[in-house]
Structure formats: C-alpha cells, structure tokens
Design a protein around this motif. Sequence first.
Motif, PDB file in Angstrom:
ATOM      1  N   TRP A 126     -23.467  39.435  17.088  1.00  0.00           N
ATOM      2  CA  TRP A 126     -24.302  39.117  16.104  1.00  0.00           C
ATOM      3  C   TRP A 126     -23.784  38.681  14.813  1.00  0.00           C
ATOM      4  O   TRP A 126     -24.178  37.581  14.072  1.00  0.00           O
ATOM      5  N   GLN A 127     -22.504  39.190  14.405  1.00  0.00           N
ATOM      6  CA  GLN A 127     -21.935  38.689  13.232  1.00  0.00           C
ATOM      7  C   GLN A 127     -21.383  37.189  13.322  1.00  0.00           C
ATOM      8  O   GLN A 127     -21.508  36.693  12.252  1.00  0.00           O
ATOM      9  N   LYS A 128     -20.793  37.030  14.578  1.00  0.00           N
ATOM     10  CA  LYS A 128     -20.539  35.648  14.511  1.00  0.00           C
ATOM     11  C   LYS A 128     -21.717  34.529  14.812  1.00  0.00           C
ATOM     12  O   LYS A 128     -21.603  33.542  14.040  1.00  0.00           O
ATOM     13  N   GLN A 129     -22.521  34.988  15.319  1.00  0.00           N
ATOM     14  CA  GLN A 129     -23.910  33.972  15.130  1.00  0.00           C
ATOM     15  C   GLN A 129     -24.523  34.090  13.829  1.00  0.00           C
ATOM     16  O   GLN A 129     -25.020  32.895  13.558  1.00  0.00           O
ATOM     17  N   GLU A 130     -24.397  35.009  13.061  1.00  0.00           N
ATOM     18  CA  GLU A 130     -24.875  34.918  11.774  1.00  0.00           C
ATOM     19  C   GLU A 130     -24.034  34.204  10.907  1.00  0.00           C
ATOM     20  O   GLU A 130     -24.211  33.288  10.070  1.00  0.00           O
ATOM     21  N   GLU A 131     -22.697  34.206  11.384  1.00  0.00           N
ATOM     22  CA  GLU A 131     -21.808  32.871  10.509  1.00  0.00           C
ATOM     23  C   GLU A 131     -21.950  31.703  10.822  1.00  0.00           C
ATOM     24  O   GLU A 131     -22.118  30.571  10.114  1.00  0.00           O
ATOM     25  N   ASP A 132     -22.430  31.363  12.228  1.00  0.00           N
ATOM     26  CA  ASP A 132     -22.830  29.968  12.593  1.00  0.00           C
ATOM     27  C   ASP A 132     -24.205  29.662  11.773  1.00  0.00           C
ATOM     28  O   ASP A 132     -24.204  28.442  11.568  1.00  0.00           O
ATOM     29  N   ARG A 133     -24.994  30.371  11.711  1.00  0.00           N
ATOM     30  CA  ARG A 133     -26.257  30.059  11.167  1.00  0.00           C
ATOM     31  C   ARG A 133     -26.203  29.814   9.713  1.00  0.00           C
ATOM     32  O   ARG A 133     -26.792  28.843   9.241  1.00  0.00           O
ATOM     33  N   ARG A 136     -23.366  28.433   8.516  1.00  0.00           N
ATOM     34  CA  ARG A 136     -22.935  27.281   8.467  1.00  0.00           C
ATOM     35  C   ARG A 136     -23.869  26.213   8.682  1.00  0.00           C
ATOM     36  O   ARG A 136     -23.834  25.153   8.031  1.00  0.00           O
ATOM     37  N   ASP A 137     -24.928  26.378   9.597  1.00  0.00           N
ATOM     38  CA  ASP A 137     -25.904  25.406   9.670  1.00  0.00           C
ATOM     39  C   ASP A 137     -26.753  25.308   8.594  1.00  0.00           C
ATOM     40  O   ASP A 137     -27.191  24.075   8.277  1.00  0.00           O
ATOM     41  N   LEU A 138     -26.893  26.149   7.826  1.00  0.00           N
ATOM     42  CA  LEU A 138     -27.831  26.188   6.485  1.00  0.00           C
ATOM     43  C   LEU A 138     -27.169  25.464   5.411  1.00  0.00           C
ATOM     44  O   LEU A 138     -27.649  24.641   4.890  1.00  0.00           O
ATOM     45  N   ALA A 139     -25.694  25.724   5.485  1.00  0.00           N
ATOM     46  CA  ALA A 139     -24.802  24.905   4.326  1.00  0.00           C
ATOM     47  C   ALA A 139     -24.691  23.363   4.838  1.00  0.00           C
ATOM     48  O   ALA A 139     -24.807  22.460   3.876  1.00  0.00           O
ATOM     49  N   LEU A 140     -24.873  23.094   6.114  1.00  0.00           N
ATOM     50  CA  LEU A 140     -24.729  21.688   6.440  1.00  0.00           C
ATOM     51  C   LEU A 140     -26.221  21.027   6.068  1.00  0.00           C
ATOM     52  O   LEU A 140     -26.058  19.895   5.602  1.00  0.00           O
ATOM     53  N   ALA A 141     -27.273  21.760   6.562  1.00  0.00           N
ATOM     54  CA  ALA A 141     -28.540  21.327   6.048  1.00  0.00           C
ATOM     55  C   ALA A 141     -28.693  21.143   4.574  1.00  0.00           C
ATOM     56  O   ALA A 141     -29.137  20.035   3.974  1.00  0.00           O
ATOM     57  N   ALA A 142     -28.195  22.109   3.850  1.00  0.00           N
ATOM     58  CA  ALA A 142     -28.105  21.766   2.483  1.00  0.00           C
ATOM     59  C   ALA A 142     -27.388  20.465   1.884  1.00  0.00           C
ATOM     60  O   ALA A 142     -27.642  20.010   0.810  1.00  0.00           O
ATOM     61  N   ARG A 143     -26.530  19.998   2.667  1.00  0.00           N
ATOM     62  CA  ARG A 143     -25.824  18.809   2.456  1.00  0.00           C
ATOM     63  C   ARG A 143     -26.358  17.651   3.136  1.00  0.00           C
ATOM     64  O   ARG A 143     -25.808  16.520   3.015  1.00  0.00           O
ATOM     65  N   GLY A 144     -27.549  17.797   3.787  1.00  0.00           N
ATOM     66  CA  GLY A 144     -28.028  16.536   4.470  1.00  0.00           C
ATOM     67  C   GLY A 144     -27.549  16.314   5.842  1.00  0.00           C
ATOM     68  O   GLY A 144     -27.933  15.166   6.246  1.00  0.00           O
ATOM     69  N   TYR A 145     -27.082  17.243   6.372  1.00  0.00           N
ATOM     70  CA  TYR A 145     -26.691  16.951   7.849  1.00  0.00           C
ATOM     71  C   TYR A 145     -27.642  17.866   8.808  1.00  0.00           C
ATOM     72  O   TYR A 145     -28.149  18.834   8.460  1.00  0.00           O
ATOM     73  N   ALA A 146     -27.723  17.290   9.957  1.00  0.00           N
ATOM     74  CA  ALA A 146     -28.378  17.986  11.032  1.00  0.00           C
ATOM     75  C   ALA A 146     -27.567  18.569  12.156  1.00  0.00           C
ATOM     76  O   ALA A 146     -26.237  17.895  12.356  1.00  0.00           O
ATOM     77  N   CYS A 147     -27.667  19.605  12.339  1.00  0.00           N
ATOM     78  CA  CYS A 147     -26.755  20.271  13.515  1.00  0.00           C
ATOM     79  C   CYS A 147     -27.433  20.690  14.779  1.00  0.00           C
ATOM     80  O   CYS A 147     -28.354  21.395  14.733  1.00  0.00           O
ATOM     81  N   VAL A 148     -26.550  20.569  15.836  1.00  0.00           N
ATOM     82  CA  VAL A 148     -27.213  20.969  17.138  1.00  0.00           C
ATOM     83  C   VAL A 148     -26.041  21.723  17.572  1.00  0.00           C
ATOM     84  O   VAL A 148     -24.887  21.453  17.583  1.00  0.00           O
ATOM     85  N   ARG A 149     -26.498  22.776  18.250  1.00  0.00           N
ATOM     86  CA  ARG A 149     -25.377  23.673  18.995  1.00  0.00           C
ATOM     87  C   ARG A 149     -25.660  23.965  20.567  1.00  0.00           C
ATOM     88  O   ARG A 149     -26.118  24.913  20.892  1.00  0.00           O
ATOM     89  N   PRO A 150     -25.389  23.075  21.502  1.00  0.00           N
ATOM     90  CA  PRO A 150     -25.281  23.072  22.973  1.00  0.00           C
ATOM     91  C   PRO A 150     -24.273  24.298  23.274  1.00  0.00           C
ATOM     92  O   PRO A 150     -23.017  24.229  22.907  1.00  0.00           O
ATOM     93  N   THR A 151     -24.648  25.160  24.142  1.00  0.00           N
ATOM     94  CA  THR A 151     -23.835  25.829  24.641  1.00  0.00           C
ATOM     95  C   THR A 151     -22.794  25.045  25.920  1.00  0.00           C
ATOM     96  O   THR A 151     -23.259  24.032  26.052  1.00  0.00           O
ATOM     97  N   ALA A 152     -21.559  25.553  26.162  1.00  0.00           N
ATOM     98  CA  ALA A 152     -20.697  25.088  27.066  1.00  0.00           C
ATOM     99  C   ALA A 152     -21.512  24.954  28.307  1.00  0.00           C
ATOM    100  O   ALA A 152     -21.337  23.840  29.029  1.00  0.00           O
TER     101      ALA A 152
END
Length: 299
Positions: free
Chosen positions: A252-259, A261-277
């Motif tokens: 969960w800690q790593k997943q929260e870090e990922d989220r 980052r996604d929010l920081a990207l959105a705040a800068r106008g980026y869209a983020c998709v996270r497909p699993t391997a």
Amino acid sequence: MNAAHPSDARCDDPLMDEFDAFGIPTHRCVSYQELRGSGVSREQIRDALALGLLRRARRDVYLSGDIPDVVFRAQRVGGRLDCVAALEARGVFVHRRGQLHVQVEPHRARLRSPHSRRKRLEADGATATIHWRSQSGDAHTVDVVSALVQSFDCQEPRQIVATLDSALFLGEVDSDDVAQIFSRVPHRYRSLRRLIDGRAESGPESLARLQLRQFGRRIELQKVIDGVGRVDILVDGWIVVECDSRAHHAGWQKQEEDRRRDLALAARGYACVRPTANIILTEPHVLTDAVRGLLACRR
C-alpha cells in the motif's frame, strides 16, 4: 572434502576461475576421470552426490551442485542451456518464461528426458526445444551473444527488441555485441536494430513503447518531469505511461506513492495511465485503446 582444481579447464567464459566449495568449476561439466584425476576419491564422489554437492546429469557428465536446475536439465537432455532459456537464467527479459531450450551438437544421438536420464526425450513427453548446431568452448551454457542470436528464431520481432533492450540495460551486451548479433542473423531482421533502446528498464516497458509507435507521435523514454521525477514513457508530450510490475509496485505504501505522483502529474496537465506488466504482455490492446481515447479527447 575439497578437490584440487582441475588443471585442464579451458573456457573463455569470465566464470572460468569460479569453483564451488567442493572444488568443481561452476561454469562447465566435468567427467569422472577428471574428478579422479584432480584428487577426489570414489568415496568422496559418492558422498558428494548423496549430499547434493555434486550432480550427475548423464553418463560421465557431472556438475556442481550450485548450478541452477535449468542448466542441469539441459545437460541431462544432452547439450547446453541455450536461446531464451539461457537468457532468462541471466535475468534478461524473455516473453515466454520457463521454457527449456538446449543447444545440441549435430552428431549427438539418444537425447534423454530432462527429468530422467533413464528415459529418452521423445518417449517421455517432456518439452524441450532442441537447437542443432555446433558451439565451441566447454561451458554448460552458451554465451550470451549466441543465445541472443538463436532467440531471433524463437521470438516475434517485438519480443526480440524487448530482449535486446533488456540485455543492454543489464550490461550483458554492449553496442559492439549488438553489431555482431545483427551481422549473424538473417537480413530480414536488420530493420529491428534501429528500434533497440537500452534505456528501457523492463521488457514490458519496451513492448509498451513499440505498441505506442503506431500512433505516430513523439515517444520519449525515461523523461524527467519537474516536480514529479522520471517517468517510463511520455507520449505526445503529455500522456505518461508507467509500466508497473508486482515486484516494484507492491504494498500500500508504494501504491500511495504512485497515486501521489499521478496527482502531481495531473496538476501539471499530464494524463497518466498505469498498465501492469501482465496487461502489457497478455492484453496489449488495453493500453493502446486507452492512449487512443486520450488522443481523441485532446483533438
């Protein structure tokens, strides 16, 4: 119960000076005569076999107990670990894992089952892909360049590129090796060379990059975004693709870090998709459909 190091060991492999606790070279096979000639008694050989310090693959073919089981199974068949199996053993990405590929000398006959030296390969029903060709040297596994060359016949083009990306990233080969590889494969594969990029940190990342080329947009690898950090792939300057694996994104800690980052990207106008391997490997259209939808929205 250490044996003297066999004096006639000859191999170009960088592991040629590595021996296990019993004194057996870890990069190649040894014969019974060689064991006895190095000072090991019959009783020591018997005890080492019982303790698993020494393994007998087939008649007069002994290996260190420290070698990976897949190497032992290849030797039991009657040859060397080869192709995608040899690459996987080195940690290089291959699309289909767990397969046994064996390089066998053309003159060899009576191949054995990888599970029992008392059974013939064809009678056991065991799965092993045999590559009939000569290979110099005495290592129990083919060299990485030869394994990569052979893998061209056993993988699809995108998978080949992903494997070469991985070998470069891990430092298993360099640019000179890549040039040698492409000089040894059929001409029809030469166009793949321009697609290779050793910056890709995983096989799924390489495959995702190749899938996204169909959109004809600018694709950047390992792009650093201010306030966020480095991202795996950036498409068209605003779509971020992060290729997640269970090994590096679990908990969960790593997943929260990922989220975050996604929010920081959105705040800068980026869209983020996270497909699993797993999605990239088994359902690649899920990723391409997502990026296609985002590009349509922007238009």
